[in-house]
Design an enzyme around this catalytic site. Structure first.
Site, mmCIF file in Angstrom:
data_model
loop_
_atom_site.group_PDB
_atom_site.id
_atom_site.type_symbol
_atom_site.label_atom_id
_atom_site.label_comp_id
_atom_site.label_asym_id
_atom_site.label_seq_id
_atom_site.Cartn_x
_atom_site.Cartn_y
_atom_site.Cartn_z
ATOM 1 N N VAL A 74 12.351 -43.917 22.320
ATOM 2 C CA VAL A 74 11.676 -44.637 23.352
ATOM 3 C C VAL A 74 10.547 -43.889 23.642
ATOM 4 O O VAL A 74 10.048 -42.563 23.034
ATOM 5 C CB VAL A 74 12.618 -44.679 24.707
ATOM 6 C CG1 VAL A 74 13.784 -45.509 24.447
ATOM 7 C CG2 VAL A 74 12.919 -43.334 25.468
ATOM 8 N N LYS A 75 9.547 -44.292 24.620
ATOM 9 C CA LYS A 75 8.439 -43.740 24.787
ATOM 10 C C LYS A 75 8.714 -41.971 25.441
ATOM 11 O O LYS A 75 9.596 -41.887 25.944
ATOM 12 C CB LYS A 75 7.737 -44.112 26.314
ATOM 13 C CG LYS A 75 6.308 -44.259 26.065
ATOM 14 C CD LYS A 75 5.794 -45.008 27.311
ATOM 15 C CE LYS A 75 5.293 -46.746 26.992
ATOM 16 N NZ LYS A 75 4.655 -47.057 25.831
ATOM 17 N N SER A 128 8.089 -38.427 11.083
ATOM 18 C CA SER A 128 6.846 -38.733 10.784
ATOM 19 C C SER A 128 6.802 -39.706 9.839
ATOM 20 O O SER A 128 7.698 -40.074 8.986
ATOM 21 C CB SER A 128 6.062 -37.573 10.142
ATOM 22 O OG SER A 128 4.834 -37.690 9.768
ATOM 23 N N LYS A 182 7.224 -30.542 13.821
ATOM 24 C CA LYS A 182 6.579 -31.904 13.741
ATOM 25 C C LYS A 182 5.207 -31.675 14.604
ATOM 26 O O LYS A 182 4.029 -32.159 14.211
ATOM 27 C CB LYS A 182 7.591 -33.044 14.639
ATOM 28 C CG LYS A 182 6.729 -34.191 14.896
ATOM 29 C CD LYS A 182 6.502 -34.871 13.435
ATOM 30 C CE LYS A 182 5.606 -36.188 13.646
ATOM 31 N NZ LYS A 182 5.455 -36.996 14.895
ATOM 32 N N HIS A 185 3.025 -29.985 12.058
ATOM 33 C CA HIS A 185 2.733 -31.227 10.998
ATOM 34 C C HIS A 185 1.433 -32.059 11.544
ATOM 35 O O HIS A 185 0.506 -32.325 10.677
ATOM 36 C CB HIS A 185 3.770 -31.930 10.803
ATOM 37 C CG HIS A 185 3.422 -33.223 9.955
ATOM 38 N ND1 HIS A 185 2.883 -34.447 10.727
ATOM 39 C CD2 HIS A 185 3.484 -33.481 8.720
ATOM 40 C CE1 HIS A 185 2.680 -35.352 9.952
ATOM 41 N NE2 HIS A 185 3.078 -34.934 8.731
ATOM 42 N N ASN A 186 1.564 -32.270 12.905
ATOM 43 C CA ASN A 186 0.393 -33.397 13.463
ATOM 44 C C ASN A 186 -1.133 -32.490 13.447
ATOM 45 O O ASN A 186 -2.077 -32.996 13.052
ATOM 46 C CB ASN A 186 0.789 -34.090 14.630
ATOM 47 C CG ASN A 186 1.648 -35.017 14.365
ATOM 48 O OD1 ASN A 186 2.695 -35.043 13.520
ATOM 49 N ND2 ASN A 186 1.880 -35.972 15.521
ATOM 50 N N GLU A 189 -2.296 -32.233 10.067
ATOM 51 C CA GLU A 189 -2.760 -33.608 9.831
ATOM 52 C C GLU A 189 -4.414 -33.733 10.346
ATOM 53 O O GLU A 189 -5.337 -34.349 9.703
ATOM 54 C CB GLU A 189 -1.936 -34.685 10.308
ATOM 55 C CG GLU A 189 -2.182 -36.052 10.337
ATOM 56 C CD GLU A 189 -1.333 -36.805 10.843
ATOM 57 O OE1 GLU A 189 -0.001 -36.767 10.647
ATOM 58 O OE2 GLU A 189 -1.483 -37.820 11.861
#
Ligand code: NDP
Length: 484
Positions: A74-75, A128, A182, A185-186, A189
């Protein structure tokens, strides 16, 4: 209960993940969404899927076999806390609550601690690959206890992307480790995307090539050491023509880059940890700069370099040489960005007491996620050879690559500066590289300044101890208390 795994939250990510889970042999998937119409919709759209739908948290819990295992999609933020509270009410000790949303790792640490008190396991899990990844196989970065991993691991391995025969999932570490990884990772990116964008801009402005011609350059690069998903899709985007105007699509897209905040988190966290992720920071700030039209509007007339000859484009062999130099500059800057990102993971692991296998992290990014690339094998090899490597870019493979690239890299950064073309990620990466290499840094002067105005003291290169110069007195040096 009949289902061995559940999903709460059936928007794009949750519904695709639920379908992915249901498509694997032996899985029955319990599904729940706050708004019942979404659940009905998913059921109607996918009658073939092995779903057990519920319309209350109680029924959802009853539909799951023990230990109950549910993935929340969820959000991020308050909604996630709300759903966790509801699940804790209907779950029992030994059950497993997994948050697959984009949570900030410090929230995950807090939630894990709170949920653990109830005897229920809590797993913060980075996912991801967007909706396509969720459906066909994402890269998955779970944190949490060993006990939770024992149950969850096989299920996650069955739905993750496969890279070179290995599923793109590993037990990253306890509590917030998965979401931390994560996040980085972003951040990587962001840096990768900015570097590619700078390469495109430099080529276009120096050679006058069209976006479609530059698409061919990227397609070519994608057959070499830069091979990656981001290079591949860059070629696709550059080749796209706008149906309305017939222009290259990239020329009609508003040049203001958006962001959902994970890049900023990576930089904020790095600042707290004292890790110089300058490439990621420049990439994040470049997006911010682009998104201030009111500042850009009033800045258009600021003086630039004198190009009295008019713009002269490089042609033929000169253009080819330039493009090859840009490729090498991109590769070198990319090595720096990844090295900085892994440095942040290493520092985070030390700070939060996570036992993170950096080589394993690079391997699970080879498939499913946005930064998937050949290149990640080189990182895995570097950490396999030397798990305690203090700086990734000093691994022999990267030293060789940087050696090949450094002269072209310097040329490109100089040319960009001379021509007034912004290349913040290229140039900051080079500055980082030279900073690491430097035998002496002007940090010595900064220590002198700090001692002058704040008596912050300094250490010396030639003897132990901490010193202070009596700047406002007779300027003799005294031995000081070590206060830093
Ligand atoms: P959204 O982030 O748009 O969230 C929508 C979902 O949240 C709906 O199921 C909605 O239920 C539910 N929700 C919102 N508030 C509540 C609440 N108070 N109680 C219960 N449920 C609530 O969905 P996405 O699928 O885009 O993303 C899900 C998660 O995955 C997010 O954390 C996102 O950051 C993360 N993520 C997203 C990626 C992407 O590419 N989109 C990639 C990787 C991770 P309802 O239908 O009732 O409104």
């Amino acid at each position: 209960g009949r289902a061995n795994i559940g999903v709460v939250g059936l928007a794009v990510m949750g519904s695709n993940l639920a379908r992915n889970l249901a498509s694997r042999e032996g899985n029955t998937v319990a599904i729940f969404n706050r708004s019942h119409d979404k659940t009905e919709h998913v059921l109607a759209q996918h009658p073939e899927a092995n779903f057990v739908a519920s319309f209350s948290y109680e029924d959802f819990a009853a539909s799951l076999s023990k230990p109950r295992t549910a993935i929340i999609m969820v959000k991020a933020g308050r909604p996630t806390d709300f759903v966790i509270d509801e699940l804790v009410k209907v779950f029992e000790p030994g059950d497993i609550i997994v948050d697959g949303g984009n949570a900030l790792f410090t929230d995950t640490i807090r939630r894990e601690k709170a949920v653990r008190e109830t005897g229920i396991n809590f797993v913060g899990m980075g996912v991801s690959g967007g909706e396509e990844g969720a459906l066909r196989g994402p890269s998955i970065m779970p944190g949490g206890s060993d006990e939770a991993w024992a149950t969850l691991g096989p299920i996650l391995k069955s739905i993750a992307a496969i890279a070179e025969g290995e599923p793109c999932v590993t037990h990253v570490g306890h509590d917030g480790a998965g979401h931390f990884v994560k996040m980085v990772h972003n951040g990587i990116e962001y840096a990768d995307m900015q570097l590619i964008a700078e390469a495109y801009d430099l080529i276009r402005r120096a050679t006058g090539k069209t976006p479609a011609e530059i698409a061919d350059v990227f397609a070519e690069w994608n057959r070499g050491e830069l091979e990656s998903y981001l290079i591949e899709i860059t070629a696709e985007v550059l080749r796209q023509t706008d149906a309305d105007t017939g222009k290259p699509l990239v020329d009609v897209i508003l040049d203001q880059a958006g962001a959902k905040g994970t890049g900023a988190w990576t930089v904020q966290t790095a600042l707290d940890l004292g890790v110089p992720v300058s490439g990621i920071a420049e990439a994040t700030f470049a997006r911010s700069l682009s998104s201030h039209p009111e500042q850009r509007e009033v800045s258009g007339d600021l003086p630039g370099p004198d190009i009295s000859e008019g713009v002269v484009f490089l042609e033929g062999e000169d253009a080819d040489t330039f493009i090859e130099q840009v490729r090498l500059a991109l590769y070198a800057s990319k090595i720096v960005a990844y090295s900085q990102g892994f440095d942040e993971i290493r520092a985070g692991a030390a700070q939060y007491d996570w036992n993170i296998d950096l080589g394993a992290v690079s391997k699970i990014w080879r498939g499913g996620c946005i930064i998937r690339a050949q290149f990640l094998n080189r990182i895995a090899e570097a950490y396999d050879a030397e798990p305690g490597l203090p700086v990734l870019l000093t691994a022999p493979y990267f030293v060789e690559a940087l050696g090949r690239a450094q002269t072209p890299w310097r040329n490109i950064v100089s040319l960009a500066a001379a021509a007034g073309i912004p290349a913040p990620a290229f140039s900051s990466s080079l500055a980082y590289y030279d900073g690491l290499r430097a035998e002496r840094l002007p940090a010595a002067l900064i220590q002198g300044q700090r001692d002058f105005f704040g008596a912050h003291t300094y250490r010396r290169i030639d003897k132990e101890g901490t010193f202070h110069t009596l700047w406002s007195g007779d300027r003799t040096e005294i031995e000081a208390e070590d206060t830093h």
